[in-house]
Design a protein around this motif. Structure first.
Motif, PDB file in Angstrom:
ATOM      1  N   PHE A  98     129.577  30.452  56.338  1.00 43.61           N
ATOM      2  CA  PHE A  98     129.033  30.093  55.029  1.00 43.61           C
ATOM      3  C   PHE A  98     130.137  29.888  53.991  1.00 43.61           C
ATOM      4  O   PHE A  98     129.981  29.103  53.059  1.00 43.61           O
ATOM      5  N   ALA A 107     119.857  26.044  58.557  1.00 50.18           N
ATOM      6  CA  ALA A 107     120.494  26.921  59.536  1.00 50.18           C
ATOM      7  C   ALA A 107     119.930  26.520  60.889  1.00 50.18           C
ATOM      8  O   ALA A 107     118.707  26.351  61.037  1.00 50.18           O
ATOM      9  N   TYR A 162     125.505  26.406  59.938  1.00 48.78           N
ATOM     10  CA  TYR A 162     124.892  25.847  58.735  1.00 48.78           C
ATOM     11  C   TYR A 162     125.102  24.342  58.783  1.00 48.78           C
ATOM     12  O   TYR A 162     126.208  23.881  59.090  1.00 48.78           O
TER      13      TYR A 162
END
Length: 203
Positions: free
Chosen positions: A118, A141, A146
């Protein structure tokens, strides 16, 4: 070139534009060079057999999805061989060395990049915002990564390649299609993801 098995009779192949250029195929000429594409297909089938033991005999359904920033995703599904065919007929097919294929082609304009961490998403969003792109983007996700999806309508044409370069600096092109993301991915930020990330995680 990345090859992965999706099921017993289905594989997915991901080719970046660099993979195509290495083989002398320009993305604009993808469908105008039959001999080169035939060579490429044979190479893909050899690699699929070597890496996964995927035997591409019998009828094949080939789905080709061209993506503007990432390259091409090719999904190959092996059909059931008709067991009632005679041996002579099978020998003829082997001699021809031609695959029995049904090809469907699609193109998507959505730009998608995957990030392992992230922190990389935050760094990419910060760079995109400082370059003037503060609106747009959907964050998903999917399978431990991600994925930031950006509709090219949200990008000015002259900044398209600059945005791709920024995304590539922090993430990697993904072979996941937008349809798969919509169905199986978890939507984290459904709109204006770039602005939301920057406002929540950058002081």
């Amino acid at each position: 070139m990345k090859i992965e098995r999706l099921s017993q009779d289905k594989i997915r192949i991901f080719l970046t534009f660099d993979d195509l250029l290495e083989r002398g195929i320009h993305k604009d000429d993808m469908w105008r060079e039959p001999p080169k594409l035939h060579e490429l297909f044979l190479e893909m089938m050899e690699q699929a057999y070597t890496e996964l033991g995927f035997d591409a005999s019998g009828p094949l359904a080939v789905e080709v999805l061209a993506m503007p920033a990432q390259g091409m995703v090719i999904i190959i599904t092996r059909g059931k061989v008709n067991e009632q065919r005679g041996a002579a007929e099978e020998e003829d097919e082997l001699e021809d060395d031609i695959y029995d294929m049904e090809v469907t082609m699609e193109q998507t304009d959505v730009v998608m990049y995957a990030f392992r961490d992230f922190e990389d998403v935050i760094a990419a969003a910060a760079q995109l915002q400082s370059s003037g792109l503060s609106e747009g983007g959907v964050l998903y996700a999917y399978k431990g990564k991600y994925i930031l999806a950006i509709d090219p309508a949200e990008l000015e044409q002259n900044r398209f390649h600059a945005v791709i370069a920024l995304l590539a600096e922090y993430g990697e092109a993904t072979s996941v299609t937008f349809a798969v993301l919509e169905e199986y991915g978890k939507t984290i930020m459904p709109e204006n993801a770039i602005r939301e990330i920057c406002s929540h995680f950058l002081s």
